[in-house]
Design a protein around this motif. Structure first.
Motif, PDB file in Angstrom:
ATOM      1  N   SER A 253       1.421   4.209   0.585  1.00 51.03           N
ATOM      2  CA  SER A 253       1.032   5.477   1.181  1.00 51.03           C
ATOM      3  C   SER A 253       2.111   5.969   2.131  1.00 51.03           C
ATOM      4  O   SER A 253       1.925   6.938   2.855  1.00 51.03           O
ATOM      5  CB  SER A 253      -0.292   5.313   1.929  1.00 51.03           C
ATOM      6  OG  SER A 253      -0.181   4.296   2.891  1.00 51.03           O
TER       7      SER A 253
ATOM      8  N   THR B 180       0.874  -1.168   0.000  1.00 53.17           N
ATOM      9  CA  THR B 180       0.000   0.000   0.000  1.00 53.17           C
ATOM     10  C   THR B 180       0.905   1.209   0.000  1.00 53.17           C
ATOM     11  O   THR B 180       1.461   1.561   1.036  1.00 53.17           O
ATOM     12  CB  THR B 180      -0.899   0.011   1.258  1.00 53.17           C
ATOM     13  OG1 THR B 180      -1.660  -1.195   1.295  1.00 53.17           O
ATOM     14  CG2 THR B 180      -1.849   1.191   1.225  1.00 53.17           C
TER      15      THR B 180
ATOM     16  N   LYS C  14       4.266   0.928   9.813  1.00 54.05           N
ATOM     17  CA  LYS C  14       4.037   2.311   9.419  1.00 54.05           C
ATOM     18  C   LYS C  14       3.465   3.118  10.571  1.00 54.05           C
ATOM     19  O   LYS C  14       3.828   4.261  10.790  1.00 54.05           O
ATOM     20  CB  LYS C  14       3.083   2.347   8.228  1.00 54.05           C
ATOM     21  CG  LYS C  14       3.729   1.828   6.962  1.00 54.05           C
ATOM     22  CD  LYS C  14       2.722   1.700   5.840  1.00 54.05           C
ATOM     23  CE  LYS C  14       3.386   1.049   4.635  1.00 54.05           C
ATOM     24  NZ  LYS C  14       2.404   0.757   3.582  1.00 54.05           N
ATOM     25  N   SER C  15       2.564   2.463  11.319  1.00 59.03           N
ATOM     26  CA  SER C  15       1.899   3.237  12.357  1.00 59.03           C
ATOM     27  C   SER C  15       2.838   3.550  13.516  1.00 59.03           C
ATOM     28  O   SER C  15       2.722   4.594  14.148  1.00 59.03           O
ATOM     29  CB  SER C  15       0.658   2.491  12.862  1.00 59.03           C
ATOM     30  OG  SER C  15       1.058   1.260  13.436  1.00 59.03           O
TER      31      SER C  15
ATOM     32  N   TRP D 230      -3.771  12.140  -4.255  1.00 63.34           N
ATOM     33  CA  TRP D 230      -3.542  10.808  -3.698  1.00 63.34           C
ATOM     34  C   TRP D 230      -2.784   9.914  -4.678  1.00 63.34           C
ATOM     35  O   TRP D 230      -1.927   9.126  -4.287  1.00 63.34           O
ATOM     36  CB  TRP D 230      -4.873  10.156  -3.303  1.00 63.34           C
ATOM     37  CG  TRP D 230      -5.788   9.889  -4.463  1.00 63.34           C
ATOM     38  CD1 TRP D 230      -6.714  10.756  -4.970  1.00 63.34           C
ATOM     39  CD2 TRP D 230      -5.831   8.729  -5.277  1.00 63.34           C
ATOM     40  NE1 TRP D 230      -7.333  10.192  -6.061  1.00 63.34           N
ATOM     41  CE2 TRP D 230      -6.821   8.944  -6.266  1.00 63.34           C
ATOM     42  CE3 TRP D 230      -5.149   7.506  -5.270  1.00 63.34           C
ATOM     43  CZ2 TRP D 230      -7.130   7.994  -7.251  1.00 63.34           C
ATOM     44  CZ3 TRP D 230      -5.466   6.564  -6.240  1.00 63.34           C
ATOM     45  CH2 TRP D 230      -6.444   6.807  -7.217  1.00 63.34           C
TER      46      TRP D 230
ATOM     47  N   ASP E  39      -7.582   4.585   3.071  1.00 63.92           N
ATOM     48  CA  ASP E  39      -7.639   5.733   3.976  1.00 63.92           C
ATOM     49  C   ASP E  39      -6.288   6.420   4.110  1.00 63.92           C
ATOM     50  O   ASP E  39      -6.197   7.642   4.206  1.00 63.92           O
ATOM     51  CB  ASP E  39      -8.111   5.279   5.364  1.00 63.92           C
ATOM     52  CG  ASP E  39      -9.547   4.765   5.338  1.00 63.92           C
ATOM     53  OD1 ASP E  39     -10.217   4.988   4.305  1.00 63.92           O
ATOM     54  OD2 ASP E  39      -9.982   4.145   6.317  1.00 63.92           O
ATOM     55  N   ARG E  40      -5.245   5.612   4.109  1.00 66.61           N
ATOM     56  CA  ARG E  40      -3.931   6.201   4.367  1.00 66.61           C
ATOM     57  C   ARG E  40      -3.385   6.992   3.186  1.00 66.61           C
ATOM     58  O   ARG E  40      -2.689   7.977   3.371  1.00 66.61           O
ATOM     59  CB  ARG E  40      -2.943   5.102   4.777  1.00 66.61           C
ATOM     60  CG  ARG E  40      -3.175   4.644   6.213  1.00 66.61           C
ATOM     61  CD  ARG E  40      -2.351   3.427   6.530  1.00 66.61           C
ATOM     62  NE  ARG E  40      -2.699   2.346   5.639  1.00 66.61           N
ATOM     63  CZ  ARG E  40      -1.835   1.438   5.192  1.00 66.61           C
ATOM     64  NH1 ARG E  40      -0.588   1.494   5.569  1.00 66.61           N
ATOM     65  NH2 ARG E  40      -2.231   0.473   4.384  1.00 66.61           N
ATOM     66  N   SER E  41      -3.672   6.510   1.957  1.00 67.33           N
ATOM     67  CA  SER E  41      -3.176   7.311   0.844  1.00 67.33           C
ATOM     68  C   SER E  41      -3.940   8.625   0.752  1.00 67.33           C
ATOM     69  O   SER E  41      -3.380   9.658   0.351  1.00 67.33           O
ATOM     70  CB  SER E  41      -3.226   6.520  -0.476  1.00 67.33           C
ATOM     71  OG  SER E  41      -4.460   5.904  -0.684  1.00 67.33           O
TER      72      SER E  41
ATOM     73  N   ALA F 108      -5.088  10.187   3.409  1.00 63.75           N
ATOM     74  CA  ALA F 108      -4.525  10.995   4.498  1.00 63.75           C
ATOM     75  C   ALA F 108      -3.163  11.563   4.104  1.00 63.75           C
ATOM     76  O   ALA F 108      -2.863  12.733   4.369  1.00 63.75           O
ATOM     77  CB  ALA F 108      -4.392  10.138   5.758  1.00 63.75           C
ATOM     78  N   ALA F 109      -2.342  10.719   3.441  1.00 62.63           N
ATOM     79  CA  ALA F 109      -1.018  11.180   3.032  1.00 62.63           C
ATOM     80  C   ALA F 109      -1.134  12.316   2.034  1.00 62.63           C
ATOM     81  O   ALA F 109      -0.337  13.269   2.046  1.00 62.63           O
ATOM     82  CB  ALA F 109      -0.219  10.023   2.440  1.00 62.63           C
TER      83      ALA F 109
END
Length: 474
Positions: free
Chosen positions: A34, A32, A273-274, A86, A73-75, A77-78
């Motif tokens: 992101s 993913t 990542k988190s 995105w 969601d993360r891409s 957010a990034a």
RNA sequence: GGCGACGUAGCCAAGUGGUAAGGCAGGGCUCUGCAAAAGCCCCAUUCGGCAGUUCAAAUCUGCCCGUCGCCUCCA
């Protein structure tokens, strides 16, 4: 002897037999993009690359699919954080990842499907699940009804009741059951979206793999051979994939083998990542020889949790040097070879659930060099440690850039060489020859001057009993 | 709280019933104008601890201790 592989679903090691006659089909959950990829990703994809190489080595045709989760969601957010679109964020991180993979000797998948390019197939899959009562439309999206799939939990060996009891499942008002998961998320204002019969939005995380693996590997609905990914994907991601796919199949299971790579810890702690406790892969590869990185992973069983430190990276570099020395010795020895004994040892090790640590020990055995260059090359290539010109230190293509300029700068007076009008490799050969002559007449000053000049050009000279050799300094 | 993995020499690690692979580091020797490398040899009477099963256990069973992971985004 058949290849034996550990299957997460059965929790046992089983003989691998392809489902179809026309080859092996593998689906691996990809990246993913992101955020920056890290070494943990590298470990996982190096392993599946190795598995693929070995299946090819054994003579199978292999179709290897590795998806790209380009919307989630993360891409989004990034993108919001960086002010970029995105898809720009995704393109940037994915390009960097691909570059790292190439350096690590990980070959391109046969197909790299992007989730957003399979929206029609995804919608079709969701529609089928709705038709058969496995899904429902709620306020903020379409959800999968876990209770509709009796064997839910079989892959990850969890019981629904236990999951229900877990206090950590978030309570979401829109869902009928906390365990239900999103197949389709309706778009909030400003979010990227695709039209669907239920409202515009984007795919949930798990559905793309069900839709794309079916479309690309299993249009008949009888399953494919190997589904892979990191151990952290077993639950909920792969469990959910099974729940989505199997009710729609002619003949489950979705995959014959579920193969999971063990997670990588950094200094004893999980990288993710988190948590953000990771160094970007690209940065690690700037500091360390990518082949040494690959080698480091081969020393540990693929399924085990592995901890890495800066020290393990450095140790791997020493091992790599040993392999190279062995390869050089074999290249110059021109012996009769051992007629496949080395490869046979390595194959036996890999047959045993891809035991790379044992395979590697065969390669490090002092007798390995007796196998001869060709076999040694095959063995190294099989493990993805393909010797390049620098391993042999003869060919010329590996000469550092600016070799000529640097040597010329060091060698203010040319010893009978026209540096401007000559090819770099000829200059190199000439300088080596001159130095050999200087040594022969014990002109140590000239010998050292030439050593120094070559060093400036990125070439290290070695003298031993056999004569003079050189290598490119990495 | 539920589920799971792991604990083997200073470090990494293979081995999962038949008497401890391999690597790194370390030590010795050989070779060596320099520099560097290479080759050979040495380096766990013992596998987290305690019981038990067995002719035989690092490998099986039980208990204990420790580390980590999954159960939430994750390769």
């Amino acid at each position: 002897m058949p290849l034996r592989l550990y299957n997460t679903r059965t929790r046992s090691t089983q003989s691998f037999v392809p489902l179809r006659d026309d080859g092996v089909r593998i689906y691996v959950c990809g990246l993913t993009p992101s955020a920056q990829a890290h070494l943990g990703h590298a470990r996982s994809f190096i392993f599946f690359d190795l598995l693929r190489r070995y299946l090819l080595h054994r003579g199978y045709r292999v179709t290897y699919v590795q998806n790209v989760t380009d919307i989630d969601d993360r891409s989004i957010a990034a993108a919001a954080e960086t002010g970029k679109r995105w898809d720009e964020v995704v393109a940037q991180f994915y390009a960097s990842f691909k570059d790292s993979m190439k350096k690590l000797g990980v070959r391109d998948p046969d197909v790299e499907p992007y989730a957003t390019r399979y929206v029609p197939q995804i919608i079709e899959t969701i529609a089928s699940l709705l038709e058969r009562g496995h899904a429902y439309v709620a306020q903020d999206g379409v959800y999968y009804r876990v209770a509709s799939f009796p064997s839910y939990g079989e892959l990850s060996h969890r019981r629904i009741e236990e999951l229900e009891a877990g206090a950590r499942v978030a309570i979401d008002e829109a869902k009928d059951d906390p365990l239900d998961f999103a197949l389709w998320k309706f778009a909030k204002p400003g979010e990227p979206s695709w039209p669907s019969p239920w409202g515009s939005g984007r795919p949930g995380w798990h559905i793309e793999c069900s839709a794309m693996s079916r479309a690309l590997l299993d249009p008949e609905g009888i399953g494919f051979d190997i589904h892979g990914g990191g151990a952290d994907l077993i639950f909920p991601h792969h469990e959910n994939e099974v729940a989505q796919s199997e009710p729609l199949m002619e003949r489950p299971p979705m995959a014959q083998f579920w193969v999971h790579g063990g997670l990588l810890l950094r200094d004893g702690k999980k990288m993710s990542k988190s948590l953000g406790n990771f160094e970007p892969l690209a940065q690690v590869l700037d500091r360390h020889d990518p082949q040494a990185v690959r080698l480091m992973f081969l020393q540990t069983g693929y399924g085990k949790v592995m901890n890495y430190t800066e020290e393990s990276l450095l140790a791997a570099r020493s091992v790599l040097e040993r392999l190279k020395a062995s390869y050089r010795a074999a290249a110059s020895a021109r012996g009769p070879g051992t007629g496949g004994a080395l490869l046979a040892r390595i194959e036996a090790a890999l047959d045993d659930d891809m035991n790379t640590a044992v395979a590697l020990s065969a390669l490090l055995d002092a007798k390995a060099r007796e196998a001869g260059v060709e076999e040694l090359y095959s063995a190294l290539d099989l493990l993805g440690l393909t010797p390049d010109v620098a391993w042999e230190q003869s060919p010329i293509a590996a000469l550092p850039p600016q070799f000529l300029e640097r040597v010329a700068a060091e060698l203010s007076v040319g010893p009978g060489i026209d540096l401007d009008a000559t090819k770099p490799q000829e200059v190199l050969e000439r300088l080596i020859a001159l130095r050999v002559q200087a040594r022969a007449r014990k002109d140590w000053a000239e010998s050292d001057r030439l050593r120094k000049a070559l060093a400036a050009g990125g070439i290290e000279v070695h003298d031993d009993r056999e004569g003079t050799t050189w290598s490119v300094v990495s």
